[in-house]
Scaffold this motif. Structure first.
Motif, PDB file in Angstrom:
ATOM      1  N   GLU A  79      38.494  37.542  68.299  1.00  0.00           N
ATOM      2  CA  GLU A  79      39.707  37.684  69.109  1.00  0.00           C
ATOM      3  C   GLU A  79      39.547  36.950  70.426  1.00  0.00           C
ATOM      4  O   GLU A  79      40.462  36.265  70.887  1.00  0.00           O
ATOM      5  N   VAL A 103      41.785  33.867  71.788  1.00  0.00           N
ATOM      6  CA  VAL A 103      42.396  33.896  73.117  1.00  0.00           C
ATOM      7  C   VAL A 103      41.886  32.716  73.933  1.00  0.00           C
ATOM      8  O   VAL A 103      42.655  32.031  74.599  1.00  0.00           O
ATOM      9  N   ASP A 135      43.604  29.613  72.830  1.00  0.00           N
ATOM     10  CA  ASP A 135      44.973  29.556  73.349  1.00  0.00           C
ATOM     11  C   ASP A 135      44.965  29.156  74.815  1.00  0.00           C
ATOM     12  O   ASP A 135      45.763  28.327  75.250  1.00  0.00           O
ATOM     13  N   GLU A 136      44.053  29.747  75.579  1.00  0.00           N
ATOM     14  CA  GLU A 136      43.938  29.403  76.992  1.00  0.00           C
ATOM     15  C   GLU A 136      43.514  27.945  77.149  1.00  0.00           C
ATOM     16  O   GLU A 136      44.026  27.235  78.014  1.00  0.00           O
TER      17      GLU A 136
END
Length: 111
Positions: free
Chosen positions: A37, A41, A44-45
Motif C-alpha cells: 500500500e 501511495v 501515486d505521489e
C-alpha cells in the motif's frame, strides 16, 4: 487407550516458539500488505511530483524561448540603431563638408 489430558499434543497446542513464529509470520504478511500500500501511495505521489516537474520544465522552456526571442530582437534593434546613427553621421559630415563645426549639433549626435 484414552489420552491423558495433562499430556500435551504437539499437533493441537504448538510450543510457544511455534506460536510466536506464526504470529510473526502474520505480522510479516500484514507488513508486506502495508508495504504494498505504501509503495502504491508512493508511486501515486511520485507520478504527481513527476507531472508537476514536467509542467515546470515546460514553463521554464517557454520562458527561455521568450528570453532568446527578446535578446534577438534587442540585438536587431541595436544593429539598426547603429546603422541609422552611422548614416546620420555620414549625412551630417557631407552636409557640413567639415567646414562648419557646431558644438551643439555634434554633442546631440554623440548622444
Amino acid at each position: 487407550m484414552t489420552p491423558d489430558p495433562k499430556e500435551k499434543n504437539p499437533k493441537l497446542n504448538p510450543p510457544p516458539e511455534e506460536m510466536s513464529a506464526g504470529s510473526s509470520q502474520d505480522e510479516q504478511t500484514s507488513g508486506e500488505e502495508n508495504e504494498d500500500e505504501d509503495i502504491e501511495v508512493s508511486l501515486d505521489e511520485f507520478d504527481s511530483v513527476n507531472n508537476y516537474l514536467d509542467s515546470l520544465n515546460s514553463a521554464l522552456d517557454m520562458i527561455e524561448q521568450r528570453n532568446d526571442d527578446l535578446k534577438a530582437q534587442l540585438l536587431n534593434l541595436l544593429q539598426s540603431n547603429r546603422e541609422i546613427r552611422q548614416s546620420m553621421q555620414e549625412e551630417y559630415a557631407k552636409g557640413n563638408d567639415g567646414s562648419e563645426t557646431n558644438g551643439k549639433t555634434e554633442d546631440a549626435m554623440e548622444h
